[in-house]
Design a protein around this motif. Sequence first.
Motif, PDB file in Angstrom:
ATOM      1  N   ARG A 268     -11.730   2.991  -5.596  1.00  0.00           N
ATOM      2  CA  ARG A 268     -11.408   1.587  -5.365  1.00  0.00           C
ATOM      3  C   ARG A 268     -12.717   0.825  -5.194  1.00  0.00           C
ATOM      4  O   ARG A 268     -13.680   1.350  -4.643  1.00  0.00           O
ATOM      5  CB  ARG A 268     -10.532   1.399  -4.123  1.00  0.00           C
ATOM      6  CG  ARG A 268      -9.078   1.679  -4.388  1.00  0.00           C
ATOM      7  CD  ARG A 268      -8.264   1.316  -3.181  1.00  0.00           C
ATOM      8  NE  ARG A 268      -7.052   0.605  -3.581  1.00  0.00           N
ATOM      9  CZ  ARG A 268      -6.074   0.328  -2.765  1.00  0.00           C
ATOM     10  NH1 ARG A 268      -6.142   0.666  -1.493  1.00  0.00           N
ATOM     11  NH2 ARG A 268      -5.009  -0.297  -3.182  1.00  0.00           N
TER      12      ARG A 268
ATOM     13  N   TYR B  34     -15.400   6.459  -1.245  1.00  0.00           N
ATOM     14  CA  TYR B  34     -14.137   5.990  -1.828  1.00  0.00           C
ATOM     15  C   TYR B  34     -14.405   5.350  -3.186  1.00  0.00           C
ATOM     16  O   TYR B  34     -14.310   4.140  -3.357  1.00  0.00           O
ATOM     17  CB  TYR B  34     -13.503   4.996  -0.859  1.00  0.00           C
ATOM     18  CG  TYR B  34     -12.036   4.742  -1.033  1.00  0.00           C
ATOM     19  CD1 TYR B  34     -11.155   5.717  -1.457  1.00  0.00           C
ATOM     20  CD2 TYR B  34     -11.514   3.490  -0.717  1.00  0.00           C
ATOM     21  CE1 TYR B  34      -9.811   5.464  -1.571  1.00  0.00           C
ATOM     22  CE2 TYR B  34     -10.164   3.216  -0.826  1.00  0.00           C
ATOM     23  CZ  TYR B  34      -9.318   4.213  -1.252  1.00  0.00           C
ATOM     24  OH  TYR B  34      -7.976   3.960  -1.367  1.00  0.00           O
TER      25      TYR B  34
ATOM     26  N   SER C  84     -12.670   3.147   3.026  1.00  0.00           N
ATOM     27  CA  SER C  84     -11.234   3.411   2.976  1.00  0.00           C
ATOM     28  C   SER C  84     -10.692   3.420   4.402  1.00  0.00           C
ATOM     29  O   SER C  84     -11.448   3.550   5.374  1.00  0.00           O
ATOM     30  CB  SER C  84     -10.979   4.772   2.326  1.00  0.00           C
ATOM     31  OG  SER C  84     -11.410   5.821   3.188  1.00  0.00           O
ATOM     32  N   THR C  85      -9.382   3.304   4.514  1.00  0.00           N
ATOM     33  CA  THR C  85      -8.744   3.370   5.837  1.00  0.00           C
ATOM     34  C   THR C  85      -9.068   4.695   6.511  1.00  0.00           C
ATOM     35  O   THR C  85      -9.383   4.735   7.706  1.00  0.00           O
ATOM     36  CB  THR C  85      -7.225   3.182   5.681  1.00  0.00           C
ATOM     37  OG1 THR C  85      -6.984   1.890   5.117  1.00  0.00           O
ATOM     38  CG2 THR C  85      -6.501   3.316   7.005  1.00  0.00           C
TER      39      THR C  85
ATOM     40  N   LYS D 217      -3.914   5.459  -4.875  1.00  0.00           N
ATOM     41  CA  LYS D 217      -5.282   5.618  -4.386  1.00  0.00           C
ATOM     42  C   LYS D 217      -5.397   5.410  -2.880  1.00  0.00           C
ATOM     43  O   LYS D 217      -6.484   5.532  -2.322  1.00  0.00           O
ATOM     44  CB  LYS D 217      -6.190   4.615  -5.095  1.00  0.00           C
ATOM     45  CG  LYS D 217      -6.242   4.807  -6.595  1.00  0.00           C
ATOM     46  CD  LYS D 217      -7.025   3.699  -7.248  1.00  0.00           C
ATOM     47  CE  LYS D 217      -7.035   3.846  -8.744  1.00  0.00           C
ATOM     48  NZ  LYS D 217      -7.723   2.724  -9.397  1.00  0.00           N
ATOM     49  N   GLY D 218      -4.308   5.088  -2.218  1.00  0.00           N
ATOM     50  CA  GLY D 218      -4.338   4.807  -0.792  1.00  0.00           C
ATOM     51  C   GLY D 218      -4.629   6.041   0.045  1.00  0.00           C
ATOM     52  O   GLY D 218      -4.242   7.156  -0.291  1.00  0.00           O
ATOM     53  N   SER D 219      -5.305   5.828   1.171  1.00  0.00           N
ATOM     54  CA  SER D 219      -5.694   6.953   2.031  1.00  0.00           C
ATOM     55  C   SER D 219      -4.919   7.021   3.349  1.00  0.00           C
ATOM     56  O   SER D 219      -5.067   7.972   4.106  1.00  0.00           O
ATOM     57  CB  SER D 219      -7.197   6.879   2.325  1.00  0.00           C
ATOM     58  OG  SER D 219      -7.506   5.728   3.090  1.00  0.00           O
TER      59      SER D 219
ATOM     60  N   ASP E 150      -3.933  -1.142   7.361  1.00  0.00           N
ATOM     61  CA  ASP E 150      -4.134  -0.543   6.042  1.00  0.00           C
ATOM     62  C   ASP E 150      -3.683  -1.524   4.976  1.00  0.00           C
ATOM     63  O   ASP E 150      -2.495  -1.827   4.860  1.00  0.00           O
ATOM     64  CB  ASP E 150      -3.347   0.766   5.916  1.00  0.00           C
ATOM     65  CG  ASP E 150      -3.499   1.378   4.536  1.00  0.00           C
ATOM     66  OD1 ASP E 150      -4.652   1.593   4.113  1.00  0.00           O
ATOM     67  OD2 ASP E 150      -2.467   1.621   3.884  1.00  0.00           O
TER      68      ASP E 150
ATOM     69  N   GLU F  79       0.809  -1.221   0.000  1.00  0.00           N
ATOM     70  CA  GLU F  79       0.000   0.000   0.000  1.00  0.00           C
ATOM     71  C   GLU F  79       0.846   1.276   0.000  1.00  0.00           C
ATOM     72  O   GLU F  79       0.322   2.349  -0.247  1.00  0.00           O
ATOM     73  CB  GLU F  79      -0.935   0.016   1.215  1.00  0.00           C
ATOM     74  CG  GLU F  79      -2.054  -0.995   1.147  1.00  0.00           C
ATOM     75  CD  GLU F  79      -3.045  -0.722   0.030  1.00  0.00           C
ATOM     76  OE1 GLU F  79      -3.466   0.440  -0.147  1.00  0.00           O
ATOM     77  OE2 GLU F  79      -3.397  -1.685  -0.671  1.00  0.00           O
TER      78      GLU F  79
ATOM     79  N   SER G 193     -19.614   4.554   1.696  1.00  0.00           N
ATOM     80  CA  SER G 193     -18.282   5.063   1.400  1.00  0.00           C
ATOM     81  C   SER G 193     -18.305   6.085   0.258  1.00  0.00           C
ATOM     82  O   SER G 193     -19.109   5.971  -0.661  1.00  0.00           O
ATOM     83  CB  SER G 193     -17.366   3.899   1.011  1.00  0.00           C
ATOM     84  OG  SER G 193     -16.088   4.387   0.654  1.00  0.00           O
TER      85      SER G 193
END
Length: 190
Positions: A146, A143, A155-156, A45-47, A111, A40, A141
């Motif tokens: 994803r 988000y 998301s996280t 796209k990671g949060s 995550d 990740e 969500s």
Amino acid sequence: MRPGRPQCTRCLRPESTCICRWVTPTVTQTEVLILQHPMEVHQAKGSARLLHLSLVGSRLVTGEVFDPLMLQGLLDTTHRVNLLLYPGDAEEAPPAPLPTNPSQIRLIVLDGTWRKSRKMLHLNPALRLLPRLALQAPPPSHYLIRKAHRPGQLSTLEATCFALQQLQGLSGQFEPLLASFDGFVAHQMR
């Protein structure tokens, strides 16, 4: 990241995809420890990085299998009770009585994709032993970049904000951060 591309020193992303404009400093009573799967780290796209940069005093540690002594140090219970943000299952530890003061809680957040987070739990027995916090009726969500495999998957960043609201009983405190996240998602969709 490709060599030679300028990198932001704060968010550690290429300057062309810097997320610092969405960082929204947010103070929380509850300590947050984010354990991020290595796959990740460079996920555009990671949060988790945005969450970490926004939550004052949060900690972000990357790994899949953590050294047991290092993990024991991260989960030190001298001043706080650890609570894993993760849905419950038949193998989970029995729920422990939670302190009424949110400042006495450390929220542990995994995550990664659902598959990777389950693997992190499997490979780190100390995490499996933690009491868990499941979200109570989270909103849908935002988000959209994803794919969620089931309703309620967030998301996280979203999951952590809703968990903190649940623990602290403060409904509006995280709205500015969630609004910034919406901006991040909209930018990623372009």
